[in-house]
Design a protein around this motif. Sequence first.
Motif, PDB file in Angstrom:
ATOM      1  N   THR A   1       1.253  -1.205   1.342  1.00  0.00           N
ATOM      2  CA  THR A   1       0.717  -2.237   2.259  1.00  0.00           C
ATOM      3  C   THR A   1       0.238  -2.530   0.483  1.00  0.00           C
ATOM      4  OG1 THR A   1      -0.901  -1.600   3.716  1.00  0.00           O
ATOM      5  CG2 THR A   1      -1.902  -2.740   3.083  1.00  0.00           C
TER       6      THR A   1
ATOM      7  N   PHE B   1      -8.659 -12.262   0.421  1.00  0.00           N
ATOM      8  CA  PHE B   1      -7.672 -11.332  -0.230  1.00  0.00           C
ATOM      9  C   PHE B   1      -6.930 -11.624   0.981  1.00  0.00           C
ATOM     10  CE2 PHE B   1     -11.741 -10.040  -2.913  1.00  0.00           C
ATOM     11  CZ  PHE B   1     -11.100 -10.019  -4.063  1.00  0.00           C
TER      12      PHE B   1
ATOM     13  N   THR C   1      -1.813  -5.769  -1.401  1.00  0.00           N
ATOM     14  CA  THR C   1      -2.935  -6.750  -1.277  1.00  0.00           C
ATOM     15  C   THR C   1      -2.546  -8.406  -2.508  1.00  0.00           C
ATOM     16  OG1 THR C   1      -4.626  -5.385  -0.859  1.00  0.00           O
ATOM     17  CG2 THR C   1      -5.866  -6.921  -1.350  1.00  0.00           C
TER      18      THR C   1
ATOM     19  N   ARG D   1      -4.489  -8.783   2.940  1.00  0.00           N
ATOM     20  CA  ARG D   1      -3.737  -7.950   2.603  1.00  0.00           C
ATOM     21  C   ARG D   1      -2.129  -7.726   3.969  1.00  0.00           C
ATOM     22  NH1 ARG D   1      -7.281  -2.949   4.555  1.00  0.00           N
ATOM     23  NH2 ARG D   1      -7.345  -4.325   6.270  1.00  0.00           N
TER      24      ARG D   1
END
Length: 82
Positions: free
Chosen positions: A72, A62, A74, A64
């Motif tokens: 933000t 993942f 992801t 970010r």
Amino acid sequence: NLSFYNPPQIYPNPAFEWLSINLKDADGQLELFDLNGRPVFSKNLVKGYNKLVPELLNGIYFARISEKGRATVTHRIVWQHF
């Protein structure tokens, strides 16, 4: 005055040896996590094109991405070696 958010572009996915991230609005930071949530890579990013060559094992990660003053986001990244 409306301001539209341009989310970062991440490619290729699946990634084989490198990963590119294009930040359109501001500098930022990338953090990669494995499926257990453990951090495996971190890098400061500049506005524009960033080419990264993290040493990762095959798998799903993942990503970010935080841009200064922005949301933000992801993304799921598949990392594969030939």
